[in-house]
Design an enzyme around this catalytic site. Structure first.
Site, short mmCIF file in Angstrom:
data_model
loop_
_atom_site.label_atom_id
_atom_site.label_comp_id
_atom_site.label_asym_id
_atom_site.label_seq_id
_atom_site.Cartn_x
_atom_site.Cartn_y
_atom_site.Cartn_z
N HIS A 89 6.73 6.22 -0.61
CA HIS A 89 7.94 6.86 -1.11
C HIS A 89 7.64 7.42 -2.48
O HIS A 89 6.86 6.85 -3.24
CB HIS A 89 9.11 5.87 -1.20
CG HIS A 89 10.43 6.54 -1.36
ND1 HIS A 89 10.95 6.85 -2.58
CD2 HIS A 89 11.29 7.02 -0.43
CE1 HIS A 89 12.10 7.47 -2.41
NE2 HIS A 89 12.33 7.60 -1.11
N GLU A 98 12.35 4.66 7.02
CA GLU A 98 12.21 5.26 8.35
C GLU A 98 11.55 4.35 9.38
O GLU A 98 11.72 4.54 10.58
CB GLU A 98 11.41 6.57 8.25
CG GLU A 98 11.94 7.54 7.23
CD GLU A 98 13.25 8.18 7.62
OE1 GLU A 98 14.04 7.51 8.31
OE2 GLU A 98 13.48 9.33 7.25
N1 CMC Z 1 0.11 7.21 4.54
C1 CMC Z 1 -1.10 7.41 4.02
N2 CMC Z 1 -1.31 7.82 2.76
C2 CMC Z 1 -0.24 8.04 2.01
C3 CMC Z 1 1.06 7.85 2.48
C4 CMC Z 1 1.22 7.42 3.80
N3 CMC Z 1 2.41 7.22 4.33
N4 CMC Z 1 1.94 8.16 1.50
C5 CMC Z 1 1.23 8.55 0.45
N5 CMC Z 1 -0.09 8.47 0.76
C6 CMC Z 1 -1.22 8.77 -0.11
C7 CMC Z 1 -1.47 10.25 -0.25
O1 CMC Z 1 -2.28 10.74 0.78
C8 CMC Z 1 -2.14 10.30 -1.61
O2 CMC Z 1 -3.45 9.89 -1.46
P1 CMC Z 1 -4.62 10.56 -2.37
O3 CMC Z 1 -4.24 10.25 -3.79
O4 CMC Z 1 -5.87 9.88 -1.92
O5 CMC Z 1 -4.58 12.03 -2.09
C9 CMC Z 1 -1.40 9.21 -2.39
O6 CMC Z 1 -0.92 8.29 -1.42
C10 CMC Z 1 -0.23 9.73 -3.17
O7 CMC Z 1 0.45 10.66 -2.38
P2 CMC Z 1 1.61 11.54 -2.91
O8 CMC Z 1 1.70 12.77 -2.07
O9 CMC Z 1 1.56 11.73 -4.40
O10 CMC Z 1 2.84 10.63 -2.63
P3 CMC Z 1 4.31 11.09 -2.67
O11 CMC Z 1 4.97 10.16 -3.58
O12 CMC Z 1 4.45 12.50 -2.96
O13 CMC Z 1 4.70 10.91 -1.15
C11 CMC Z 1 5.92 10.65 0.81
C12 CMC Z 1 5.91 10.43 -0.70
C13 CMC Z 1 7.16 10.00 1.36
C14 CMC Z 1 5.94 12.16 1.07
C15 CMC Z 1 4.65 10.02 1.42
O14 CMC Z 1 4.57 8.65 1.11
C16 CMC Z 1 4.56 10.26 2.91
O15 CMC Z 1 4.11 11.32 3.34
N6 CMC Z 1 4.97 9.23 3.75
C17 CMC Z 1 4.95 9.41 5.20
C18 CMC Z 1 6.19 10.18 5.65
C19 CMC Z 1 7.44 9.34 5.55
O16 CMC Z 1 7.46 8.18 5.94
N7 CMC Z 1 8.49 9.97 5.02
C20 CMC Z 1 9.81 9.32 4.87
C21 CMC Z 1 10.15 9.09 3.43
S1 CMC Z 1 11.52 7.95 3.21
C22 CMC Z 1 12.87 8.84 3.81
C23 CMC Z 1 13.40 9.81 2.82
O17 CMC Z 1 14.04 9.37 1.86
O18 CMC Z 1 13.20 11.00 3.02
#
Ligand code: CMC
Length: 359
Positions: free
Chosen positions: A247, A302
């Protein structure tokens, strides 16, 4: 001026609607801790709390329940001509079409839009299977009537309570992508139907509200507990995101996850599936700690939402639409809050393209 591609360090709105405290793992909805109201209060009560003082109408719980029931009945007639076209789309896209059909100048748009999402989703899911859409029962609460319209039978009270807990949990959540979208469109004074239509476009992405369907795809692909660790590890090594984990704001825990997990448990059915999911969750968290040590990635809303909606017989491609059944009320509150601010949201970009060559 500083550049921040994900705007994570930018505060772009002041709100009385919710506080998402990522360090404490706490969600406050208009002064109430999520844990104190989930499973206790009705969805209509929360909508009233969120809309109070912002949306110009009576927001008492009983009045909202009555008027939302009437709005569902009205919406059923309004959406009927659009069903053949809408039912050819993915469910959340069908809802987008039905919401987009509402004029921005319609009467009592907050209730009309809230009703349209629930009535439209249920109707489309039946229509695409060749079944007649079921008219709303205005005397029921929104959660109970949605389940009834979706499945064609009166829901058990435990089912209604579990769905209501989920809907309440998903109604409002700070400046997430779809809510930010709502506020941007509202700030242009384009109108509420336009703001909610735009929000649906943002919600459907897999990184936001599109995640729960793929959670079930992931469980199916893993298949057996013995496969879990290797499957999840390989997915992360390929650079894939594990759906239902991570998240942008929550760092220690997503409090919504526990609430929805308890709602799944309260159904008391298919415990084998729940135990399998718990195993996958443990394996995923272990893989994420090992492969992404710099980031605290926890189970998000989710993961158990997918289990809950699956147990309630919602088709997996409609999970995002059910998210919208809840979140639409939060979007509406934010749209009115933004209108009161009366300031166009218009950030700047930094030009990194070529400069004109000297003549
Ligand atoms: N699985 C694998 N790696 C992950 C995940 C995940 N679910 N989430 C983040 N990472 C990794 C990402 O690849 C990155 O790695 P690196 O630094 O090696 O490139 C690191 O963690 C940081 O990623 P980020 O993009 O800065 O993280 P974020 O805070 O922008 O991402 C997120 C938030 C929700 C988009 C992400 O965690 C994600 O894609 N999760 C899977 C999709 C999901 O479950 N979405 C529902 C969110 S909750 C409902 C809502 O409120 O919308």
């Amino acid at each position: 001026m500083t550049f921040d591609s994900g705007l994570e360090a930018v505060v772009a709105a002041e709100t009385v609607l919710s506080e998402v405290d990522g360090d404490a793992g706490r969600l406050i909805l208009r002064g109430h801790r999520l844990q104190d109201i989930a499973g206790v209060r009705s969805l209509e009560w929360l909508i009233g709390e969120l809309w109070r003082g912002l949306v110009p109408r009576d927001v008492g719980e009983a009045v909202l329940k009555r008027d939302l029931g009437a709005a569902r009945a009205a919406a059923f007639g309004t959406i009927t001509p659009f069903l053949p076209e809408a039912s050819r789309l993915a469910p959340v896209e069908a809802v987008r079409l039905l919401v987009a059909a509402a004029p921005d100048c319609a009467d009592d748009l907050p209730l009309r839009l809230t009703a349209t999402v629930a009535v439209g989703l249920a109707a489309v899911l039946r229509y695409r299977c060749g079944e007649a859409p079921i008219p709303p029962d205005p005397t029921l609460g929104h959660a109970a009537d949605f389940l009834r319209m979706l499945r064609g039978r009166t829901a058990a009270s435990t089912e209604t309570a579990a769905l209501e807990t989920y809907l309440l949990t998903a109604t409002e959540h700070g400046l997430n992508a779809s809510t930010f979208t709502t506020r941007v469109v509202a700030s242009t004074q384009a109108g509420l139907a336009s703001a909610v239509t735009a929000a649906l476009c943002a919600l459907k992405g897999p990184l936001h509200g599109g995640a729960p369907g793929p959670v079930i795809d992931m469980l199916d692909a893993i298949g057996t507990p013995a496969n879990a660790e290797a499957w999840l590890d390989a997915a992360v090594l390929r650079g894939e995101r594990l759906m239902g984990f991570g998240h942008r704001v929550y760092r220690v825990t997503d409090p919504r996850s526990d609430v929805v997990k308890r709602a799944v448990e309260s159904l008391g059915r298919n415990t084998g599936r729940l135990h399998f999911a718990e195993h996958i969750e443990r394996a995923a968290l272990a893989v994420l700690v090992r492969r992404k040590p710099a980031r605290s990635l926890q189970t998000n809303l989710e993961f158990y939402t997918a289990l809950l909606l699956e147990a309630l017989e919602v088709p997996r491609d409609a999970f995002t639409g059910v998210f919208a059944v809840a979140r639409v009320a939060g979007w509406i509150a934010h749209a009115y809050e933004q209108l009161a601010v009366d300031r166009l949201i218009r950030p700047q970009s930094r030009y990194v393209g070529p400069l004109p060559t000297a003549a």
